[in-house]
Design an enzyme around this catalytic site. Structure first.
Site, PDB file in Angstrom:
ATOM      1  N   HIS A   1      63.709  26.474  36.874  1.00 36.30           N
ATOM      2  CA  HIS A   1      64.475  26.035  35.695  1.00 36.30           C
ATOM      3  C   HIS A   1      63.537  25.231  34.811  1.00 36.30           C
ATOM      4  O   HIS A   1      63.001  24.208  35.257  1.00 36.30           O
ATOM      5  CB  HIS A   1      65.663  25.170  36.120  1.00 36.30           C
TER       6      HIS A   1
ATOM      7  N   HIS B   1      72.820  32.329  41.104  1.00 37.71           N
ATOM      8  CA  HIS B   1      72.716  31.393  42.222  1.00 37.71           C
ATOM      9  C   HIS B   1      73.937  31.622  43.116  1.00 37.71           C
ATOM     10  O   HIS B   1      75.075  31.662  42.613  1.00 37.71           O
ATOM     11  CB  HIS B   1      72.774  29.943  41.733  1.00 37.71           C
TER      12      HIS B   1
ATOM     13  N   GLU C   1      73.909  28.647  48.075  1.00 39.92           N
ATOM     14  CA  GLU C   1      73.113  27.416  48.175  1.00 39.92           C
ATOM     15  C   GLU C   1      74.014  26.387  48.856  1.00 39.92           C
ATOM     16  O   GLU C   1      73.804  26.032  50.006  1.00 39.92           O
ATOM     17  CB  GLU C   1      72.678  26.948  46.776  1.00 39.92           C
TER      18      GLU C   1
ATOM     19  N   ASP D   1      63.286  23.116  40.655  1.00 36.53           N
ATOM     20  CA  ASP D   1      63.166  22.030  39.665  1.00 36.53           C
ATOM     21  C   ASP D   1      62.054  21.083  40.131  1.00 36.53           C
ATOM     22  O   ASP D   1      62.316  19.975  40.612  1.00 36.53           O
ATOM     23  CB  ASP D   1      64.497  21.270  39.563  1.00 36.53           C
TER      24      ASP D   1
HETATM   25  N1  HPA Z   1      71.440  25.136  41.734  1.00 37.88           N
HETATM   26  C1  HPA Z   1      72.351  25.130  40.761  1.00 37.88           C
HETATM   27  N2  HPA Z   1      72.085  24.762  39.530  1.00 37.88           N
HETATM   28  C2  HPA Z   1      70.856  24.365  39.224  1.00 37.88           C
HETATM   29  C3  HPA Z   1      69.870  24.342  40.181  1.00 37.88           C
HETATM   30  C4  HPA Z   1      70.166  24.761  41.493  1.00 37.88           C
HETATM   31  O1  HPA Z   1      69.338  24.807  42.416  1.00 37.88           O
HETATM   32  N3  HPA Z   1      68.755  23.892  39.569  1.00 37.88           N
HETATM   33  C5  HPA Z   1      69.070  23.674  38.275  1.00 37.88           C
HETATM   34  N4  HPA Z   1      70.337  23.961  38.063  1.00 37.88           N
HETATM   35 ZN    ZN Z   2      68.073  26.933  40.786  1.00 43.12          ZN
END
Ligand code: HPA
Ligand code: ZN
Length: 326
Positions: A16, A194, A197, A276
């Protein structure tokens, strides 16, 4: 091994751009643009980076992004990351940006895209780094807002390869965005999301079956579903795994417990990425080093992960071959 990782040609597919904002640049931009942030110095900023969950990170991450105002700010942010790529021997990058984080503050969509793209073009020219740009919808906002963003992007389609889905996962499943992903696909965008996670394996299945994505970002909770594991292996659906992110956001308790080695051994197309890096304490090479140390990965494993990073990219077959030969 550190030297081997450094010299290995790599691609990064889960990054990101707002997450590359280093504390020093955050403070400088806050001053230049007269934006109030609750930190006086770099130590203050770093102290705030003690996360307990994805949401605790996102709150600080969106506040940090508020210092980005002009096209030049987005250019400077992106260029700084690309110099880091050069340093780390990253030859190809696929970069996420979150347009809604900026347009909701009154920043023009075009300023964001043009600032980032100018740096990407220069990197192709001067550093020999190729790239694609992926715009992510914020899943804590509504689908209608995502549709508005998709429409805003259409005049800039030339600069954008695909769409993604990020932000607060729990309670915002992929199915919430079925329509906008269909619209994005019809417009010619590639799709990723995504999933898995913090959300469970059902989020990964929804991303595949309802959003028809060609890559899963994170995806590490896939192990909870044996059928899903078989499918990810059979179809070689890439997972863009981010080890230091998972550790910092407490998705895993320790790096030794990370499942990336098991996923690799099982035969999934897993890749290593930094997510990030300014917030999670390491760029791409540091992510490789962290898993090598904790999980005792071999050079052959590391090589496979780097090969996977090109295989899983949106590059053409001939470009993939070009990089794989290196
Ligand atoms: N997950 C969800 N949103 C995000 C992430 C992530 O790892 N990094 C930046 N925005
Ligand atoms: Zn991410």
């Amino acid at each position: 091994m550190k030297d081997f990782i450094q010299k290995l040609p790599k691609a990064e597919l889960h990054l990101h751009i707002e997450g590359t904002l280093e504390p020093k640049m955050m403070l400088e931009l806050a001053k230049k643009n007269s934006i109030n942030i609750p930190y006086k110095n770099i130590e203050d900023v770093k102290k705030a980076y003690d996360f307990t969950s994805l949401q605790s990170f996102l709150d600080i991450y969106y506040a940090g992004a508020s210092v980005l105002i002009t096209k030049e700010d987005f250019y400077d942010l992106t260029w700084a990351y690309l110099l880091k790529c050069k340093e780390q021997n990253i030859l190809h990058v696929e970069i996420f940006f979150d347009p809604q984080t900026h347009t909701n503050r009154g920043i023009a969509f075009g300023d964001v895209v043009e600032g980032i793209s100018e740096a990407l073009n220069k990197a192709d020219d001067k550093l020999g780094i190729t790239s694609f740009l992926i715009m992510s919808f914020l899943r804590h906002l509504s689908e209608d807002e995502a549709i508005d963003t998709l429409k805003l992007s259409l005049p800039y389609k030339y600069f954008i390869k695909g769409v993604g889905l990020d932000s607060s996962e729990l309670g915002n499943p992929p199915s919430k965005f079925k329509k906008v992903f269909q619209m994005a696909k019809n417009a010619g965008y590639r799709c990723v999301a995504h999933a898995g996670e913090e959300g469970d394996a059902s989020y990964i299945k929804e991303a595949l079956d309802i959003l028809h994505v060609s890559r899963i970002d994170h995806g590490i909770r896939c192990e909870e579903d044996e059928e899903l594991m078989k499918r990810l292996k059979k179809e070689q659906i890439p997972l863009t795994v981010c080890p230091l992110s998972n550790l910092k956001l407490k998705v895993v308790k320790t790096m030794k417990e990370h499942n990336i080695k098991r996923l690799l051994r099982y035969g999934l197309l897993v890749t290593v990425n930094s997510d990030d890096p300014a917030y999670f304490g390491g760029y791409l090479n540091e992510n490789y080093e962290a898993i090598v140390d904790a999980l005792k990965l071999s050079k052959e494993d590391v090589k496979t992960l780097a090969i996977n990073s090109f295989k899983a990219s949106f590059l053409s077959d001939s470009k993939k071959l070009f990089y794989l030969k290196k």
